[in-house]
Design a protein around this motif. Structure first.
Motif, PDB file in Angstrom:
ATOM      1  N   HIS A  80       0.074   3.115  -4.067  1.00  0.00           N
ATOM      2  CA  HIS A  80      -0.426   4.114  -3.141  1.00  0.00           C
ATOM      3  C   HIS A  80      -1.143   5.255  -3.865  1.00  0.00           C
ATOM      4  N   SER A 117      -2.984  -5.313  -2.291  1.00  0.00           N
ATOM      5  CA  SER A 117      -2.717  -4.294  -1.281  1.00  0.00           C
ATOM      6  C   SER A 117      -2.955  -2.900  -1.840  1.00  0.00           C
ATOM      7  N   GLY A 118      -3.499  -2.035  -1.020  1.00  0.00           N
ATOM      8  CA  GLY A 118      -3.734  -0.652  -1.431  1.00  0.00           C
ATOM      9  C   GLY A 118      -4.665   0.043  -0.476  1.00  0.00           C
ATOM     10  N   GLY A 139      -4.196  -3.620   3.357  1.00  0.00           N
ATOM     11  CA  GLY A 139      -3.548  -2.321   3.318  1.00  0.00           C
ATOM     12  C   GLY A 139      -4.227  -1.360   4.277  1.00  0.00           C
ATOM     13  N   ASP A 169       0.801  -1.219   0.000  1.00  0.00           N
ATOM     14  CA  ASP A 169       0.000   0.000   0.000  1.00  0.00           C
ATOM     15  C   ASP A 169       0.837   1.274   0.000  1.00  0.00           C
TER      16      ASP A 169
END
Length: 800
Positions: free
Chosen positions: A425, A528-529, A537, A419
């Motif tokens: 991101h 993920s983020g 994340g 993330d």
């Protein structure tokens, strides 16, 4: 005549005092905040006069040029220089600003080298390597003029429902502290004129949030808070001179950390000896009135936060802008503003910004993602690959005829990122729409994304040359890595399913590919983020730790064939993998390995690298076991009757510190020389590589305080060493444990080491059944040690 504050030959204290005495109240407050880049520059325009008017009183920091734009390194450096020039040459006092950026797994900026996410670095158990990674991030930040890094994450992570576990160094104060110290040393160096300020985050207890939910309240006693959650921060302060600290969003026992003088001044500065600057996590000050409801409005939030010891409001002056009025109307003491401003000015002087405010923009691009940096990224990713199970299918036979590469994580560069990697991101910016709504809700808004006074309407907006991507450095996927590593093999690829969602229609094609191959390698995990499509994340917390979507069904279907199956989890989530472990022939975890992840995974699968990654967390069997970690206090384990579950085992699927190798190591010759409550204890053991391949072994030292005045951990990591041992050779590992390392907060909350018996163990993991152990008695009086004076365990390797 040069003003004293501009004289590099004058003392720092004298320079700060001189400058502070010249400043207006508005100029002081301006140093206690930041401004978003896009509040200064929009759509490729740079209006120097407008910027000079907006920054007439100066500014403390500029918020994230690299992490807000798609600018290349030279362009980012040029822009930073241009803003700096306005401040240095067109404000009354010429105080330079600081650009702050992110750097958990690499500089969060276009073109910067993408290393493994924090938990992936922790899986290497290699502190020297982490220092090298930090040094690369430092060089790249320096090249563009960024002098403040909002990393490392020093939270102790024991609840995998929390989405940010991937940013941490895991569950152990010892491992997290050692990794954090190495990172800070590599980033700040011994001289801040050549370094970048590190920010330890998030102080304190942030990862222990209620229900594993981001920013949720924390219920935590004072002993556990100090001995476990404060320890990595204390280590980074005392052993590396950590220069900045970031508050936790959460409240502890009802007291928001952002407004807690007990936390940010009494504990942090008083007990731990911190002397640097405290910065707000983004929007944390306004959350005092928007979320915690301890303040009636932004003015009161500002008073609470600054009085607590929170020096700098980030990402913008949303609340602190009201402080001049609060002082003039006798609601706030200007002396507190002076204290924080003095710390900010001292840091800028120590960074050398008054003497060297600009960077060589033309030279910046050459520092980014060089061949040597990519080699280091590959090494870091490979050293962090953890082989959890291996029934003999690994390493892959170099003469293998055909491989079916299956799964959604096999050939998507986005899924190699965490993330706080660029551009994962930046999805929050360049995706718009749902991303803006998600962040609005994250900040306590109504989820409309329309701006509700929280400051989210000030977030960077993508446009023109600032458009944030997605721009990837060249990323090597696992499919590409295997094809490069095994050029003679016939490699087919079937995704089988997406990384989320319920569409299982492609699973039969994946099964057919597996049935036609000699080996199947299935790549699964979580995305993920920070955006709604992410499944792990920041602000992506979960109650279900199984693989997302229908990935479990994919693994089960492929494993049910007669083809040997390797399951590789590419994820920052600590998943429950009981079914996958039971069905697969080999189980591997690569924790968000970054740009060289595919090559690194292939290196391990083919045996080009002998795996030595070790778990920085305990893997649970089921979400109902949480929290589960190696150093639970006495009675946290299972007895025959009390303390057991009725429906499953208490133990984890794999213990903290676990990881397999392609060779074998024999442990022998344990010698423990007892010290006392004032003298160190030495522990020695011989480690022999008894197999046929060179490799690294992670030697782990645990201790149990057998009888103490309060319940102590059942077993606690107090030292470790990653040791390279050629086949057939032996290394003698010596740990020296200072008595202060055995201290704890007793019934009177004094931090002391008590005399008595201690059992030391040396082995491969926290639950190694063949661990060497010896009990010794430490004589002496009950001896007090200040938290700021704890001495870390040292290690010596002989026999090279």
């Amino acid at each position: 005549m040069t003003d004293l504050y501009k004289d590099p030959n004058a003392g720092v204290t004298e320079r700060v005092s001189d400058l502070l005495g010249r400043m207006t109240l508005e100029e002081k407050v301006a140093q206690l905040g930041a401004i978003w880049l896009t509040q200064l520059v929009n759509d490729e325009s740079f209006d120097e006069d407008a910027i000079a008017e907006k920054l007439v009183d100066g500014i403390g920091q500029v918020t994230r040029i690299g992490a807000s734009t798609g600018l290349l390194a030279n362009e980012s450096a040029e822009l930073g220089n241009a803003i700096q020039r306005v401040l240095v040459e067109r404000t009354r006092l010429g105080i330079p600003m600081v650009i702050h950026e992110e750097g958990v797994g690499g500089f969060l900026s276009r073109g910067a080298t993408t290393f493994p996410q924090g938990l992936g670095l922790a899986a290497t158990w290699n502190i020297d390597l982490v220092g090298e990674v930090a040094d690369v991030i430092r060089q790249q930040m320096l090249a563009v003029g960024a002098r403040h890094n909002l990393a490392p994450v020093l939270d102790i992570a024991r609840d995998p429902r929390w989405g940010r576990v991937e940013e941490t160094y895991g569950e152990s104060p010892e491992l997290t502290g050692r990794m954090g110290v190495a990172y800070v040393k590599g980033m700040q160096t011994d001289d801040l004129t050549n370094g970048v300020v590190c920010t330890g985050k998030h102080f304190l207890g942030y990862a222990l949030s209620q229900g594993g939910r981001n920013q949720a309240p924390v219920q935590l006693g004072p002993r556990e808070l100090r001995e476990v959650y404060a320890e990595p921060f204390a280590a980074a302060i005392r052993d590396a001179g950590l220069a900045s600290m970031m508050n936790s969003y959460s409240s502890i026992d009802g007291e928001p950390v952002a407004a807690s003088r007990a936390m940010l001044t009494d504990l942090l500065r008083g007990e731990l000896g911190f002397t640097g600057t405290v910065v707000a996590d983004y929007f944390a000050v306004m959350q005092l009135h928007l979320n915690h409801k301890t303040a009636a409005g932004p003015e009161e939030s500002a008073r609470q936060a600054l009085a607590a010891g929170l020096d700098i409001e980030l990402p913008a002056l949303d609340c602190y802008q009201h402080l001049p009025t609060e002082v003039r109307e006798s609601r706030f003491d200007e002396a507190l503003i002076d204290e924080s401003c003095a710390r900010v000015l001292e840091q800028k002087i120590r960074l050398g910004l008054f003497e060297n405010p600009y960077v060589d923009a033309d030279a910046a691009i050459a520092i980014f993602d060089t061949p040597d940096q990519r080699t280091l990224a590959r090494q870091a990713a490979a050293e962090g690959v953890i082989v959890l199970k291996n029934d003999g299918v690994l390493p892959l036979d170099p003469a293998v005829g055909s491989i079916a590469v299956i799964g959604p994580h096999a050939d998507d560069p986005r899924l190699l990122q965490g993330d706080y990697h660029y551009p994962a991101h930046l999805e929050i910016i360049y995706m718009g729409g749902g991303a803006a709504e998600a962040l609005d809700e994250f900040m306590g808004g109504d989820g409309t994304g329309g701006g509700d006074g929280t400051g989210t309407d000030q977030l960077p907006q993508a446009g023109g040359a600032f458009k944030a991507g997605p721009y990837y450095t060249p990323h090597v996927t696992p499919l590409a890595g295997l094809r490069a590593a095994l050029p003679s093999a016939t490699i087919t690829h079937e995704p089988g399913c997406a990384d989320a969602g319920e569409d299982a229609s492609a699973i039969p094609a994946a099964v057919a590919a597996a049935e036609a191959a000699d080996v199947a390698v299935v790549f699964v995990g979580a995305r993920s983020g920070l955006v709604p499509s992410a499944t792990v994340g920041e602000a992506r917390d979960a109650t279900d730790l199984d693989l997302p979507g229908v990935q479990r069904e994919l693994v089960a279907a492929v494993s049910a064939t007669d083809t040997p199956t390797v399951v590789v989890v590419v994820s920052g989530r600590v998943h429950t993998l009981t079914d996958e472990n039971d069905s697969a022939d080999a189980l591997v975890w690569s924790i968000l390995p970054g740009e060289e992840g595919g090559n690194a995974i292939a290196d391990v699968l083919t045996g080009a690298v002998n795996p030595a990654g070790r778990l920085p967390v305990t893997l649970p069997r089921h979400v109902g076991q949480i929290p589960i970690h190696h150093d639970q206090r006495q009675r946290g384990d299972r007895s025959e009757f009390y303390g057991a579950y009725v429906d499953r085992d208490v133990s984890g699927l794999y213990p903290f510190g676990h990881g397999l190798s392609y060779t074998t190591y024999d442990y022998a010759g344990l010698e423990v020389t007892a010290g006392s409550t004032t003298e160190p204890t030495t522990i020695q053991a011989d480690i022999t590589n008894s197999g046929g391949a060179d490799g690294d072994e992670v030697v782990q030292l645990y201790v149990t305080d057998d009888v103490a005045s309060v319940a102590r951990p059942i077993t606690e990591l107090v030292g470790f060493a990653r040791v390279s041992i050629p086949a057939g050779e032996t290394r003698r590992v010596t740990f020296t444990v200072d008595p202060s390392r055995l201290a704890f907060h007793g019934l009177d909350m004094r931090h002391t080491t008590e005399p008595g018996t201690f059992t030391f163990r040396v082995g491969r993991s926290a639950a190694d059944p063949d661990m060497l152990e010896q009990q010794v008695t430490l004589d002496g009086e009950r001896t007090g040690y200040e938290r700021r004076d704890i001495v870390a365990t040292t290690t010596h390797i002989s026999g090279n």
